[in-house]
Design a protein around this motif. Structure first.
Motif, PDB file in Angstrom:
ATOM      1  N   HIS A 118       0.860  -1.175   0.031  1.00  0.00           N
ATOM      2  CA  HIS A 118       0.095  -0.021  -0.104  1.00  0.00           C
ATOM      3  C   HIS A 118       0.755   1.174   0.078  1.00  0.00           C
ATOM      4  O   HIS A 118       0.488   2.076  -0.767  1.00  0.00           O
ATOM      5  N   ALA A 119       2.166   1.282   1.024  1.00  0.00           N
ATOM      6  CA  ALA A 119       2.809   2.545   0.981  1.00  0.00           C
ATOM      7  C   ALA A 119       3.489   2.618  -0.679  1.00  0.00           C
ATOM      8  O   ALA A 119       3.780   3.845  -1.229  1.00  0.00           O
ATOM      9  N   VAL A 120       3.845   1.738  -1.097  1.00  0.00           N
ATOM     10  CA  VAL A 120       4.512   1.721  -2.375  1.00  0.00           C
ATOM     11  C   VAL A 120       3.636   2.263  -3.616  1.00  0.00           C
ATOM     12  O   VAL A 120       3.926   3.155  -4.288  1.00  0.00           O
ATOM     13  N   ALA A 121       2.276   1.818  -3.447  1.00  0.00           N
ATOM     14  CA  ALA A 121       1.309   2.014  -4.428  1.00  0.00           C
ATOM     15  C   ALA A 121       0.866   3.588  -4.225  1.00  0.00           C
ATOM     16  O   ALA A 121       0.853   4.272  -5.231  1.00  0.00           O
ATOM     17  N   HIS A 122       1.031   4.070  -2.956  1.00  0.00           N
ATOM     18  CA  HIS A 122       0.752   5.470  -2.692  1.00  0.00           C
ATOM     19  C   HIS A 122       1.822   6.457  -3.197  1.00  0.00           C
ATOM     20  O   HIS A 122       1.562   7.274  -3.870  1.00  0.00           O
ATOM     21  N   LEU A 123       3.134   5.823  -3.165  1.00  0.00           N
ATOM     22  CA  LEU A 123       4.231   6.690  -3.731  1.00  0.00           C
ATOM     23  C   LEU A 123       4.321   6.819  -5.065  1.00  0.00           C
ATOM     24  O   LEU A 123       4.423   7.621  -5.819  1.00  0.00           O
ATOM     25  N   LEU A 124       3.918   5.599  -5.599  1.00  0.00           N
ATOM     26  CA  LEU A 124       3.925   5.697  -7.235  1.00  0.00           C
ATOM     27  C   LEU A 124       3.032   6.544  -7.740  1.00  0.00           C
ATOM     28  O   LEU A 124       2.909   7.080  -8.682  1.00  0.00           O
ATOM     29  N   ALA A 125       1.456   6.363  -7.152  1.00  0.00           N
ATOM     30  CA  ALA A 125       0.456   7.059  -7.678  1.00  0.00           C
ATOM     31  C   ALA A 125       0.959   8.523  -7.373  1.00  0.00           C
ATOM     32  O   ALA A 125       0.448   9.445  -8.360  1.00  0.00           O
ATOM     33  N   GLY A 126       1.357   8.850  -6.414  1.00  0.00           N
ATOM     34  CA  GLY A 126       1.697  10.465  -6.024  1.00  0.00           C
ATOM     35  C   GLY A 126       2.709  11.105  -7.083  1.00  0.00           C
ATOM     36  O   GLY A 126       2.624  12.159  -7.662  1.00  0.00           O
ATOM     37  N   TRP A 127       3.652  10.214  -7.592  1.00  0.00           N
ATOM     38  CA  TRP A 127       4.645  10.373  -8.637  1.00  0.00           C
ATOM     39  C   TRP A 127       4.035  10.535 -10.080  1.00  0.00           C
ATOM     40  O   TRP A 127       4.433  11.445 -10.674  1.00  0.00           O
ATOM     41  N   LEU A 128       3.202   9.443 -10.210  1.00  0.00           N
ATOM     42  CA  LEU A 128       2.497   9.535 -11.564  1.00  0.00           C
ATOM     43  C   LEU A 128       1.318  10.358 -11.894  1.00  0.00           C
ATOM     44  O   LEU A 128       1.293  10.727 -12.990  1.00  0.00           O
ATOM     45  N   SER A 129       0.528  10.579 -10.820  1.00  0.00           N
ATOM     46  CA  SER A 129      -0.830  11.398 -11.068  1.00  0.00           C
ATOM     47  C   SER A 129      -0.503  12.876 -11.881  1.00  0.00           C
ATOM     48  O   SER A 129      -1.233  13.154 -12.739  1.00  0.00           O
ATOM     49  N   PRO A 130       0.614  13.575 -11.173  1.00  0.00           N
ATOM     50  CA  PRO A 130       0.665  14.933 -11.993  1.00  0.00           C
ATOM     51  C   PRO A 130       1.037  14.516 -13.427  1.00  0.00           C
ATOM     52  O   PRO A 130       0.640  15.510 -14.307  1.00  0.00           O
ATOM     53  N   LYS A 131       1.908  13.686 -13.874  1.00  0.00           N
ATOM     54  CA  LYS A 131       2.387  13.364 -15.074  1.00  0.00           C
ATOM     55  C   LYS A 131       1.129  12.904 -16.055  1.00  0.00           C
ATOM     56  O   LYS A 131       1.072  13.393 -17.151  1.00  0.00           O
ATOM     57  N   ALA A 132       0.275  12.220 -15.504  1.00  0.00           N
ATOM     58  CA  ALA A 132      -0.848  11.769 -16.163  1.00  0.00           C
ATOM     59  C   ALA A 132      -1.757  12.746 -16.420  1.00  0.00           C
ATOM     60  O   ALA A 132      -2.520  12.786 -17.509  1.00  0.00           O
ATOM     61  N   ASP A 133      -2.035  13.803 -15.498  1.00  0.00           N
ATOM     62  CA  ASP A 133      -3.092  14.826 -15.713  1.00  0.00           C
ATOM     63  C   ASP A 133      -2.287  15.823 -16.808  1.00  0.00           C
ATOM     64  O   ASP A 133      -2.998  16.361 -17.736  1.00  0.00           O
ATOM     65  N   ALA A 134      -0.907  15.857 -16.657  1.00  0.00           N
ATOM     66  CA  ALA A 134      -0.635  16.840 -17.732  1.00  0.00           C
ATOM     67  C   ALA A 134      -0.612  16.359 -19.151  1.00  0.00           C
ATOM     68  O   ALA A 134      -0.697  16.870 -20.182  1.00  0.00           O
ATOM     69  N   TRP A 135      -0.529  14.826 -19.125  1.00  0.00           N
ATOM     70  CA  TRP A 135      -0.402  14.232 -20.509  1.00  0.00           C
ATOM     71  C   TRP A 135      -1.991  14.182 -20.985  1.00  0.00           C
ATOM     72  O   TRP A 135      -1.995  14.373 -22.286  1.00  0.00           O
ATOM     73  N   MET A 136      -2.981  14.161 -20.280  1.00  0.00           N
ATOM     74  CA  MET A 136      -4.514  14.104 -20.549  1.00  0.00           C
ATOM     75  C   MET A 136      -4.593  15.672 -20.973  1.00  0.00           C
ATOM     76  O   MET A 136      -5.476  15.931 -21.966  1.00  0.00           O
ATOM     77  N   ARG A 137      -4.283  16.644 -20.336  1.00  0.00           N
ATOM     78  CA  ARG A 137      -4.591  18.071 -20.769  1.00  0.00           C
ATOM     79  C   ARG A 137      -3.899  18.284 -22.130  1.00  0.00           C
ATOM     80  O   ARG A 137      -4.446  19.284 -22.940  1.00  0.00           O
ATOM     81  N   SER A 138      -2.909  17.714 -22.518  1.00  0.00           N
ATOM     82  CA  SER A 138      -2.352  18.015 -23.708  1.00  0.00           C
ATOM     83  C   SER A 138      -2.900  17.122 -24.855  1.00  0.00           C
ATOM     84  O   SER A 138      -2.589  17.357 -26.165  1.00  0.00           O
ATOM     85  N   LEU A 139      -3.737  16.238 -24.670  1.00  0.00           N
ATOM     86  CA  LEU A 139      -4.485  15.574 -25.414  1.00  0.00           C
ATOM     87  C   LEU A 139      -5.506  16.536 -26.382  1.00  0.00           C
ATOM     88  O   LEU A 139      -6.148  17.366 -25.977  1.00  0.00           O
ATOM     89  N   LYS A 140      -5.377  16.307 -27.844  1.00  0.00           N
ATOM     90  CA  LYS A 140      -6.247  17.349 -28.457  1.00  0.00           C
ATOM     91  C   LYS A 140      -7.200  16.392 -29.626  1.00  0.00           C
ATOM     92  O   LYS A 140      -6.676  15.472 -29.877  1.00  0.00           O
ATOM     93  N   GLY A 141      -8.316  16.841 -29.749  1.00  0.00           N
ATOM     94  CA  GLY A 141      -9.345  16.174 -30.582  1.00  0.00           C
ATOM     95  C   GLY A 141      -9.818  14.986 -30.141  1.00  0.00           C
ATOM     96  O   GLY A 141     -10.368  14.100 -30.774  1.00  0.00           O
ATOM     97  N   MET A 142      -9.823  14.479 -28.714  1.00  0.00           N
ATOM     98  CA  MET A 142     -10.495  13.581 -28.233  1.00  0.00           C
ATOM     99  C   MET A 142     -12.014  13.722 -27.819  1.00  0.00           C
ATOM    100  O   MET A 142     -12.001  14.917 -27.207  1.00  0.00           O
ATOM    101  N   ARG A 143     -13.060  12.795 -27.837  1.00  0.00           N
ATOM    102  CA  ARG A 143     -14.108  13.049 -27.249  1.00  0.00           C
ATOM    103  C   ARG A 143     -14.277  13.035 -26.056  1.00  0.00           C
ATOM    104  O   ARG A 143     -13.312  12.404 -25.453  1.00  0.00           O
ATOM    105  N   PRO A 144     -15.310  13.755 -25.543  1.00  0.00           N
ATOM    106  CA  PRO A 144     -15.501  13.635 -23.896  1.00  0.00           C
ATOM    107  C   PRO A 144     -15.875  12.248 -23.267  1.00  0.00           C
ATOM    108  O   PRO A 144     -15.167  12.205 -22.165  1.00  0.00           O
ATOM    109  N   ALA A 145     -15.992  11.332 -24.178  1.00  0.00           N
ATOM    110  CA  ALA A 145     -16.414  10.034 -23.586  1.00  0.00           C
ATOM    111  C   ALA A 145     -15.055   9.527 -23.209  1.00  0.00           C
ATOM    112  O   ALA A 145     -14.706   8.734 -22.323  1.00  0.00           O
TER     113      ALA A 145
END
Length: 406
Positions: free
Chosen positions: A6-33
């Protein structure tokens, strides 16, 4: 070990979440679904990493030690995997309350199945029973009926929406017939789902005949208006007197119909207010449908000019002024007539036609009045108004008679 995962999963999620949010914000032309689907996974990165790490730990434990010591880890892996799948799959349901019900029901069922408690739970629920006439109902049957009814209602809702989408593409069917068909199909689907669910739990449907007297009594006591509105709604759909998009006026309410409901009609006014008018009022009251058989609507405005004006010239100016307004149609052409000789003015009526009453009546009248004002001012035609002369006499002086003899 589980706490470490659980501790390792928490650290990995905290490290990867900002990168995933930035990647999703950079996507263009994707449908809302598609974006919602990615967001579901991004918000559950901690649980996803935990499930992966627990399964890796379970595989290692199965290889290096005997199964009895890894039993708890495998059990946790199965439970968390089921919970993760249910959490992701339930997001496909748009209705929030329905999503929660389905999610918790699936969680309970999955947990009971993984823990091998199905037999004990079924015996406990089957021991809780009560009789309804000749039918014996148990808590297990009631629970099965509720689950079956919920699934069938979901299926009926999906099918009714499918019918709605298909009917929208039918061009040779009137809007009223589309709404009527949708309502009848939805009613048939929901009624069928209810009776199938009742039959699934072993309920004898013939025992429902005694309810007819109670239903009749309820209608006689307090459901007259409800039934009257339902029947009035069917009549409105069948006779096509009104349909979505029509511009109507009922009393002081003027607007266009946005939807036809089973109990009421939604009318949206020009100021954005939405009136829910009972169907019975549209059947029994006097309704003006501005677009029932034709979109053309004739409007009248009244005005007066001084007696020094040429009435022939005024009629020509009024017709030309109305024709300059964009919403006024050229066929039929605007007309102007003298309607009387007033105390201080020659009175006229100007009539013109429009084809878009849904865009408003007051605004087009105002535009015609402005165009008429400009035309009369340009040609020096006077618009009379009441005048009062006030005479101030010196103190002690006596007013002279005006010479008017009654």
């Amino acid at each position: 070990m589980l706490l470490g995962c659980h501790a390792v999963a928490h650290l990995l999620a905290g490290w990867l979440s900002p990168k995933a949010d930035a990647w999703m914000r950079s996507l263009k032309g994707m449908r809302p679904a598609q974006l919602r689907f990615l967001l579901v996974f991004a918000r559950r990165l901690r649980m996803i990493f935990f499930v992966i790490l627990v399964w890796i730990l379970a595989a290692i434990m199965l290889e290096v030690t005997w199964p009895s010591r890894s039993y708890l880890i495998v059990l946790v892996a199965n439970l968390t995997t089921a919970w993760l799948v249910i959490a992701i799959a339930s997001r496909l349901i748009r209705n929030r309350l329905l999503r929660k019900v389905v999610q918790w029901t699936a969680l309970i069922v999955a947990t009971i199945a993984i823990l091998n408690l199905r037999g004990e739970i079924e015996m406990l629920l089957d021991s809780i029973s009560f009789s309804f006439g000749s039918v014996r109902l148990t808590a297990l049957l009631v629970l099965q009926g509720i689950v079956t009814l919920a699934l069938l209602m979901l299926l009926a809702n999906w099918l009714s929406k499918l019918v709605h989408r298909r009917l929208q593409g039918v061009g040779d069917m009137s809007p009223s017939m589309k709404v009527l068909t949708e309502k009848l199909v939805a009613l048939a689907l929901y009624v069928t789902a209810f009776f199938i669910a009742m039959g699934a739990i072993g309920f004898d449907l013939t025992t429902l005949t005694f309810l007819s007297g109670a239903v009749a009594l309820g209608i006689g006591l307090g459901l007259q208006k409800v039934v009257s509105n339902l029947l009035s709604g069917l009549i409105l759909l069948v006779d096509k007197s009104i349909k979505p998009g029509d511009v109507i006026s009922l009393g002081e309410t003027f607007g266009w119909i946005s939807s036809l409901g089973a109990r009421y009609v939604s009318v949206v006014t020009r100021d954005g207010r939405e009136f829910l008018i009972p169907n019975e009022d549209l059947i029994t009251g006097q309704v003006v449908n501005w677009t029932h058989s034709d979109d053309n609507v004739r409007l009248d405005i009244y005005f007066g000019v001084s007696y020094a004006s040429d009435p022939h010239q005024v009629r020509v100016l009024a017709r030309e002024a109305a024709a300059t307004v964009g919403r006024v149609v050229s066929r039929p052409a605007p007309v102007c007539h003298i309607v009387g000789f007033g105390d201080s003015s020659i009175d006229f009526i100007l009539r013109f036609w429009i084809r878009d009453p849904a865009q408003g009546l007051t605004n087009v009248r105002g535009d015609v009045y402005l165009a008429l004002w400009d035309a009369l001012k340009r040609d020096g035609v006077e618009i009379p108004f009441p005048r009062r002369d006030v005479h101030v006499f010196p103190e002690g002086a006596q007013a002279q008679p005006s010479g008017i003899v009654d």
